[in-house]
Design a protein around this motif. Structure first.
Motif, PDB file in Angstrom:
ATOM      1  N   ALA A   1       1.015  -0.987   0.247  1.00 26.83           N
ATOM      2  CA  ALA A   1       0.136  -0.306  -0.264  1.00 26.83           C
ATOM      3  C   ALA A   1       0.743   1.029   0.475  1.00 26.83           C
ATOM      4  CB  ALA A   1      -0.873  -0.235   1.166  1.00 26.83           C
TER       5      ALA A   1
ATOM      6  N   GLU B   1      -3.165   0.405  -4.128  1.00 29.89           N
ATOM      7  CA  GLU B   1      -4.234  -0.333  -3.217  1.00 29.89           C
ATOM      8  C   GLU B   1      -5.107  -1.780  -2.617  1.00 29.89           C
ATOM      9  OE1 GLU B   1      -4.737   4.668  -3.081  1.00 29.89           O
ATOM     10  OE2 GLU B   1      -6.771   2.649  -2.741  1.00 29.89           O
ATOM     11  N   SER B   2      -5.687  -2.418  -1.915  1.00 28.23           N
ATOM     12  CA  SER B   2      -6.012  -3.261  -1.228  1.00 28.23           C
ATOM     13  C   SER B   2      -7.947  -2.724  -1.530  1.00 28.23           C
ATOM     14  CB  SER B   2      -5.121  -3.895  -0.221  1.00 28.23           C
ATOM     15  OG  SER B   2      -4.431  -4.415  -0.420  1.00 28.23           O
TER      16      SER B   2
ATOM     17  N   ALA C   1      -5.369   4.663   3.045  1.00 31.23           N
ATOM     18  CA  ALA C   1      -5.315   2.623   2.058  1.00 31.23           C
ATOM     19  C   ALA C   1      -3.654   1.985   3.048  1.00 31.23           C
ATOM     20  CB  ALA C   1      -4.421   3.934   1.006  1.00 31.23           C
TER      21      ALA C   1
ATOM     22  N   ALA D   1      -5.089  -1.816   4.332  1.00 28.11           N
ATOM     23  CA  ALA D   1      -4.441  -3.175   3.242  1.00 28.11           C
ATOM     24  C   ALA D   1      -3.691  -4.083   4.640  1.00 28.11           C
ATOM     25  CB  ALA D   1      -3.111  -2.625   2.674  1.00 28.11           C
TER      26      ALA D   1
END
Lengths: 285, 213, 258
Positions: free
Chosen positions: C27, C32-33, C218, C222
């Motif tokens: 991240a 980004e997840s 973010a 994550a």
């Protein structure tokens, strides 16, 4: 007119005054207590297993620890379990029984309460059993007790030094305890004892808990971490039957039956009103 | 001084103590110094928590004395009762210990019945929830309701009288789908708490220290 | 006695922490997840908005777990939600009533209120009368919260933390008071009651993710993605264990007992 009257009926049924429901609950709980139905109680395999395991691990010479990890409010449900299982152990000859609490400060008082209901079968305080009282610190106290009993336990609930209590002689750590009876109602309770006693030391544990905790404790019974489990008022009533001493659980189970039937009736009635109301309004609630 | 006003010190303390607890849990047998230090810290925690009760006492007293002074309508006499009974029990417990006959009497004949009454009031709330909220809206709720009914009838002696199959099915529900679901939730909860713990140790999870943005 | 206790647990912890740290690293590199939306967290703003429109207070309580017990993650997660709710209530100028069971959280909550009032530039919002310690006894706490809900009639009630029997008391009292209720707990015995009675419920690890989710950061999100590695590991172990048990082997069970 008829359609709107029926709509009104279903809406009224769904919006019934809560107090009517409460009055019905009071009636179905009180009536069986005043006029017992004496419905037969069948002992389930779960309670029978717990009973047999208590028998198996409390032979002559064994040392048993009972933890009273519940609060006063739980007494109506936990009290019968505590009384029945404690009575079972007190009938065993030549065993040492240690009563304590590490998660709930009310534990020692409730242990005293339990002793008022049982026949001590000639067992002497200090020689055959002792109430060690409450040890603050939950898991920290459990870990200390498990590794060094004399280091943690200096006196009993009444302030008597441990050296003056023969029941505690020769106990150094949890390896000297043969069986642990865990009576718990929430947290701190079984989860903490599982981490600090059962997992590291492999001690034999039999449990007794509220009905609501039963489902959550089942994985531990399946895995063998709990050798037996007595659950709720039903379990208490069954245990009373097994020890041949009917008590509060036995007398309360009739009320359990009638109340459960009423709750089921409420669920059915509520859903009938809901679906009938939906049908009338074309699927809209 | 900016160091004292910022969050760096509490986060630093959290990291050090958290790491010590983890090291103690896994390596405590090999590191007796860590074990004794963590035991000492855990004892401090219990003592600090006990002192926190005094903060709670001050908080309750302030709120209820405020009601008394303002003569809050419909409230002030309950506040008077709360303060009176609280301080009486504190006095009896402090000066006479919990074995004091007065404390024992208040505990056995006031506290215990009131406590049991509050727990018993759940029966009324369950009845109103059962009537109002337990709706078979979809497949999942139908499964939930039907398994709930079976378990209730398994737990009540009358269930077996109605049909001997209820305890059998109920036992299966408790031993199989229930155990599976409980294990799944337990695993997910553990994963979540590990992640939360790691965020807290690293100082990323600062919500409990107050929002900065 | 082995120098390392709970070896299999340590290995599992290293794997899960490693996965979380890796996702955090990704991240920070800008990858980004994706985290699924959690309805119970998304609706917090809506509930506070409802309270603002109705001119009624918001209520929040963080349950029973002390900060040194095994349930403390639930309390920490609940406090994260509380700080967010405090900030929003201060911005909207509506009272936030916090009922407390764990006395050591009183100073923490006070600090949150103070910071929220400073961030919202409305120092008059801070009123420590709204921080109400009830009792450290469960049913005294339940009675107190019930009284607050019935007297103050909040338009939104957040029940975030570890609860036991009093969960249904709070949920029903909140319903009778006309509050929009969002609950979150990892206590499996109380989840069914919250699901049945409350408007939205955060189940188990959704409560733990709430703090990260609300931050919309973010890097924190994550870490939620990283914990999924632990779940995949558990699934693999379950399958392997199932196959080995069917073949009559205790090998995996013995390894995991280390």
């Amino acid at each position: 007119m008829i359609a709107s009257a029926k709509e009104g009926f279903w809406n009224k049924l769904q919006a019934i005054d809560q107090r009517i429901l409460y009055v019905l609950i009071i009636v179905v709980v009180a009536l069986p207590l005043l006029r017992p139905l004496s419905l037969p109680i069948t002992v389930t395999s779960a309670t029978r297993t717990a009973y047999e395991k208590v028998d198996e691990y409390s032979g002559p010479g064994s040392v048993i620890v009972i933890a009273y990890e519940f609060i006063a409010g739980n007494w109506p449900e936990m009290g019968p379990i505590a009384v029945a299982m404690t009575q079972h152990l007190f009938r065993k000859p030549d065993i040492r029984i240690i009563l304590l609490a590490m998660g709930r400060d009310q534990g020692p008082i409730l242990a005293e309460n339990t002793l008022k209901y049982i026949d001590e079968m000639g067992k002497e305080y200090g020689e055959d059993y002792v109430n060690l009282g409450f040890f603050a610190g939950a898991e920290a106290a459990m870990a200390s007790f498990a590794s060094d009993i004399p280091g943690l336990v200096k006196k009993d609930y009444y302030g008597t030094p441990i050296e003056q209590l023969p029941v505690m002689s020769g106990l150094n750590d949890l390896n000297d305890i043969d069986m642990f009876l865990c009576l718990w109602s929430g947290t701190p309770g079984w989860g903490e004892y599982l981490r600090q006693w059962q997992t590291p030391y492999g001690i034999t544990v039999i449990g007794g808990t509220l009905g609501i905790n039963g489902p959550g404790a089942q994985p531990y019974v399946s895995s063998g971490q709990l050798k037996g489990l007595v659950v709720g008022l039903r379990g208490g009533g069954e245990y009373e039957k097994l020890i041949g001493k009917p008590g509060e659980a036995t007398s309360g189970l009739d009320a359990v039956s009638t109340t459960h039937l009423l709750i089921i009736a409420f669920i059915i009635l509520g859903n009938v009103g809901y679906f009938a109301g939906r049908k009338r309004t074309g699927g809209e609630v | 001084m900016s160091l004292l006003k910022g969050k760096q010190i509490p986060i630093g303390i959290t990291l050090v103590v958290g790491l010590m607890m983890i090291v103690n849990y896994y390596f405590g047998a090999a590191l007796p110094a860590v074990k004794s230090t963590t035991t000492l810290i855990q004892n401090w925690t219990v003592i600090v928590a006990a002192f926190a009760l005094i903060i709670g006492l001050i908080n309750i007293s302030r709120i209820h004395i405020n009601h008394l002074l303002k003569r809050s309508k419909g409230q002030w006499f309950f506040s008077l009762w709360c303060l009176a009974i609280m301080y009486i029990m504190i006095a009896l417990g402090l000066f006479g210990t919990t074995k004091n006959p007065g404390y024992q009497w208040l505990y056995n004949y006031v506290f215990l019945p009131v406590d049991a009454t509050m727990y018993s009031s759940l029966a009324f709330f369950i009845s109103s929830a059962a009537y109002r909220a337990f709706r078979a809206r979809n497949v999942e709720s139908i499964l939930l309701l039907s398994s709930g009914v079976v378990i209730m009838l398994m737990n009540a002696p009358i269930g077996e009288i109605i049909w001997t199959g209820f305890p059998v099915i109920g036992d299966w529900i408790m031993s199989v789908p229930n155990v599976a679901a409980q294990r799944a939730i337990m695993i997910c909860v553990v994963m979540g708490s590990v992640s939360l713990g790691l965020r807290t140790l690293l100082g990323m999870e600062r919500g409990y220290l107050g929002r900065e943005e | 006695m082995a120098l390392i206790s709970h070896q299999s647990g340590l290995l599992t912890l290293i794997i899960i922490c490693g996965a979380v740290l890796y996702m955090i690293y990704r991240a920070r590199q800008g990858l980004e997840s994706e985290v699924r939306r959690v309805a119970g967290i998304d609706v917090i703003d809506e509930a506070i908005g409802r309270s603002t429109e109705m001119g009624r207070p918001v209520h929040i309580t963080n349950g029973l777990a002390t900060l040194y017990s095994s349930g403390s993650p639930q309390t920490i997660a609940g406090l994260s939600v509380l700080s967010y709710v405090a900030k929003k209530c201060a911005q909207n100028g509506i009272p936030l009533i916090t009922t407390i069971y764990v006395p050591e959280t009183i100073p923490i909550v006070m600090e949150m209120y103070r910071e929220a009032s400073v961030l919202a530039e409305s120092p008059e919002w801070f009123d420590d009368y709204n921080i109400r310690y009830m009792s450290s006894h469960r049913f005294s706490y339940a009675t107190g919260v019930q009284g607050v809900l019935q007297r103050e009639k909040p338009a939104a009630s957040f029940l975030m933390g570890s609860f036991m029997a009093e969960a249904l008391i709070f949920a029903e009292s909140g319903y009778l008071a006309g509050a929009m209720q969002v609950a979150g707990t990892a206590a499996t015995s109380q989840i069914p009651f919250f699901v049945a009675v409350c408007d939205y419920t955060l189940l188990g690890d959704e409560l733990y993710a709430a703090g990260a989710y609300l931050s919309q950061d973010a890097v924190q999100m994550a870490s939620i993605a990283g914990q999924d590695v632990g779940k995949y590991l558990a699934m693999i172990l379950l399958l392997v264990g199932l196959i080995l048990s069917a073949m009559g082997s205790d090998w995996l069970v013995n390894i995991l007992k280390l």
